[in-house]
Design an enzyme around this catalytic site. Sequence first.
Site, mmCIF file in Angstrom:
data_model
loop_
_atom_site.group_PDB
_atom_site.id
_atom_site.type_symbol
_atom_site.label_atom_id
_atom_site.label_comp_id
_atom_site.label_asym_id
_atom_site.label_seq_id
_atom_site.Cartn_x
_atom_site.Cartn_y
_atom_site.Cartn_z
ATOM 1 N N GLY A 256 27.261 48.120 40.859
ATOM 2 C CA GLY A 256 27.694 47.355 39.695
ATOM 3 C C GLY A 256 27.210 45.920 39.763
ATOM 4 O O GLY A 256 26.259 45.607 40.495
ATOM 5 N N CYS A 263 41.267 39.550 45.506
ATOM 6 C CA CYS A 263 41.348 39.843 46.945
ATOM 7 C C CYS A 263 40.006 39.909 47.654
ATOM 8 O O CYS A 263 39.758 39.138 48.580
ATOM 9 C CB CYS A 263 42.071 41.165 47.152
ATOM 10 S SG CYS A 263 43.827 41.050 46.842
ATOM 11 N N LYS A 324 37.881 44.346 36.520
ATOM 12 C CA LYS A 324 37.808 45.807 36.499
ATOM 13 C C LYS A 324 38.744 46.281 35.383
ATOM 14 O O LYS A 324 39.526 45.475 34.849
ATOM 15 C CB LYS A 324 38.190 46.398 37.852
ATOM 16 C CG LYS A 324 39.647 46.188 38.235
ATOM 17 C CD LYS A 324 39.953 46.943 39.514
ATOM 18 C CE LYS A 324 41.442 46.991 39.756
ATOM 19 N NZ LYS A 324 41.791 47.717 40.951
#
Length: 440
Positions: A256, A263, A324
């Site tokens: 990607g 995180c 995401k």
Amino acid sequence: MKITIVGAGYVGLVSGACLADLGSAVCCVESNPKRLAALRRGVVPIYEPGLEEMVARNVAAGRLSFSGELAPEVPASDMVFLAVGTPTRAEDGETDLSYVHAAVGAIAEAAHDGLIIVTKSTVPVSTGSEIERNIRRLRPGLRFAVVSNPEFLREGTAIVDFMKPDRVVIGAEDDWAGDRVAMLYAPLAERGVPVIRTRRSSAEVIKYAANAFLAVKISFVNEMSDFCEATGADISEVAHAIGLDPRIGRQFLRPGPGYGGSCLPKDGRAILQSAAKRSVKLRVIAGAVAANEARKQAMAGRVAAALGGEPQGKRVAVLGLAFKPDTDDIRESPALALVPLLQKAGAAVAVFDPKGMEAAAAVLSGVEWSADAYACAEGADAVVLATEWPEFVELDFPRLAAAMRGRSFVDLRNAVPRERLAAAGLTRFGIGDSRPPAAT
Ligand code: UDX
């Protein structure tokens, strides 16, 4: 068991609601008055599937409450969990532990014999010892323990991750304290969840090691996808085949635009800092972190190529701003690196995200904010899929194509089946696949 959780942010709120659901009496202490007022009204200020219902259920059952003050909660608590933020400090890149230490000071003042302080926040190795030393200095003679119980919650699936984890890690120097923390997770252990007991420092390292390994895996597959493009191979075939080897594993091999979120990027940098202080070289992690930065920057070049090499005066629609799907979190999202680079190259950029628009408004400027994907694609020379929201994969592509001026569809997540794009007359620019874009 009576538990106080300091911080009703993402980790604190999910952990608090889940621990209450497992049967403990939990009070989440939140210092931000707006957030506290919202929580007391039953409004959960973050988007996380299932969380609002779980909070409501446990508040109604009298197991979950919210408070603005820490000190009054401590005396009646068996444990105090630290779930405050540990951001990267802008000046020096160190982990900012000021919220942790402020909470520890307040806890120490109100602490009673037998109190257990549990770190849920991700803290650098040896922070547990530091907390212990500070409390000992403030309250000599107090019998207490500091335990590390790291979280492994993925945004979007945090409830499932808490309730059905791969493992629970409890790092304690004192068995009595470790045993008591383990009791909280007894319902999970009964369902077969491994509860791992470790030294406190190991538990602190486990959190960083897990996230660093995931970062390495993603950077690996991203570099391998570049190699595939240069060699005529297809990364989806390569990733599938290598992932079937259980030593490698199938997950986290999706190429990607680079990893983002609250995180992986932060923890990668933090473990490098911790290692550098101890003169330990973590070359593999350093490579993964550097590769990810370069990766994010390189995405604009791919879009430029899809625009025939000249973004100046072109119009680009970016679908997806969250790092995401299934979250409104835009922290370190690759899309946020991409948009300004496209603007700098002279393109006009329209954006749309199902949940991340509000947060993005604070960091992006000069973009056109669209009401949906089709409006975003209106007059676009290229559409870029930056986040693989399911609704983007299921778009009516002929309708999208009809709204556009050009035909380029840059799929930075390889999320949309190539046939679907081809059937709509769109030219696909994917990741890690050197086959010529299939135009109809
Ligand atoms: C992560 C860890 O997974 C979790 O265990 C930890 O405790 C917190 O950090 P999260 O940040 O919510 O969770 O997201 P995750 O699903 O891990 O994805 C991180 C980033 O990696 C995203 O930007 C995602 O798009 C990217 N990613 C993930 C890939 O690019 N490829 C993959 O194969 C997997």
